[in-house]
Scaffold this active site. Structure first.
Site: not given
Ligand code: NAD
Length: 357
Positions: A248, A143, A224, A192, A252
């Site tokens: 992020d 980001y 994943d 990852k 959620d």
């Protein structure tokens, strides 16, 4: 008597109502535990745009930096949706996080036994309950990396880059180990590492730091798989630590499986003790000024403030257990669904919490 200076960023929509609730609860618990608070409001978001033409006035930044801690309601609403990007209320959130140097985001996702019915997961999974703390890196990664457009092999192309320094990883991983130590002593680091170089460095550093925390059990999980495990068996998690983008998305997902957005607090921390405490939901303009908002997420954000900013563990636990008692007794605001009793408004729910302190 200890005294703490709290900056209040009420913001827009339901912000002023829910911040008012948290202030009343803090004052009540302060009386019980002999803690004094001084509350100073500062403008942010749409309210600041209306008053002084920008979403994050300098006085607000200065006021927050001079506070012991900051409580935020929420910003934004349809009135300001058509303004240009740099004038949008949401811009103030990024601005205040950067100005305060908040690199850690703590997002608890807890399924309250009394609210199991709201959990969208299968009943046998919800039955086990869960209480997860997601520790998300907030100021690095993709980001904030280099980005842009360029002419590529197949024409127009866009790119974003992820980079993490050892310092950025070490400081967030340490926060996660410390957090795990205060809870059930289990840390899952999500990455990852089968694909990304940043994840391989992340994983290496997690295991180096693990040597300093022999009492904390640590495991790695690919992102994943983590996304699946959160809906398959959320009770396996205690503390999760992960990068900005993975955090992020996963935070959620975790909030959704609790089934009640009006219940979830959060904390964003700097390297010291200050920090910004806020509910995870937005300004809910559809129910603003109607005494309908659930104040619990903001009240629990205040409880997190007592714990993380001020080390006032008992006062923090008083609030958490008062909320538990009110829910167990069957009281609900409209967003929490079925209730034994007539639904409570923002003010009445706050009164019930205070009665149970
Ligand atoms: P929202 O979270 O404000 O609302 C989503 C739904 O949940 C609405 O139906 C709302 O009524 C309900 N809801 C939210 N909080 C509630 C509460 N405490 N009690 C009862 N019901 C509640 O999300 P949205 O509608 O997508 O966004 C509204 C505005 O909030 C937008 O301007 C958005 O940009 C802003 N926003 C701000 C923040 C923040 O300040 N941190 C975060 C998200 C969205």
């Amino acid at each position: 008597m200890k005294e703490y200076k709290i900056g209040l960023l009420k913001g827009d929509g339901i912000g002023p109502e829910i911040v008012e609730s948290a202030v009343r609860v803090l004052e009540a618990v302060g009386k019980k535990r002999n803690i004094g608070f001084t509350f100073t409001p500062y403008l942010i978001g749409g309210a600041a745009i209306d008053e002084c033409g920008k979403p994050l006035p300098e006085e607000t930044v200065e006021g927050c930096l001079n506070s012991d801690s900051v409580l935020l309601g929420a910003v934004g609403g349809p009135k300001w949706d058509t303004l240009p990007g740099h004038l949008r209320p949401e811009k103030a959130l990024l601005g205040i996080r950067a100005a305060m140097g908040l690199f850690t985001n703590l997002r608890p996702a807890k399924l309250y036994p009394a609210l199991k019915g709201a959990c969208p997961l299968r009943e046998d999974i919800a039955q086990n309950g869960f209480d997860i703390m997601i520790v998300r890196e907030l100021t690095g990664g993709i980001y904030f990396g280099e980005r842009g457009y360029r002419e590529g092999k197949y024409g127009e192309e866009a790119y974003d880059t992820e980079s993490y320094s050892r310092m950025e990883i070490e400081r967030i991983v340490r926060v996660a180990f410390e957090t795990a130590r205060k809870r059930r002593k289990k840390l899952t680091s999500i990455d990852k590492a089968n694909v990304l170089e940043t994840s391989r460095l992340w994983r290496k550093i997690v295991h180096e730091i693990a040597a300093e925390y022999p009492d904390v059990e640590v495991a790695d999980m690919l992102v994943d798989n983590a996304a699946m495990q959160l809906v398959r068996n959320p009770s396996q998690f205690d503390v999760i630590v992960t990068s900005n983008m993975f955090g992020d998305i996963l935070s959620d997902e975790a909030s959704q499986i609790t089934g009640s957005i009006g219940m979830l607090p959060s904390a964003s921390l700097d390297s010291g003790k200050r920090g910004l405490y806020e509910p995870i939901h937005g300004s809910a303009p559809d129910i603003a000024r109607q005494n309908k908002a659930n104040p619990i997420a903001t009240v629990l954000s205040a409880a997190m403030m007592l714990l993380y900013a001020f080390d006032e563990k008992e006062a923090s636990e008083d609030i958490v257990s008062a909320v538990d008692k009110v829910l167990e007794a069957g009281y609900r605001t409209a967003d929490l669904g079925e209730s034994k009793y007539p639904l409570l408004g923002t003010k009445e729910m706050t009164d019930k919490i205070i009665e149970n302190l």
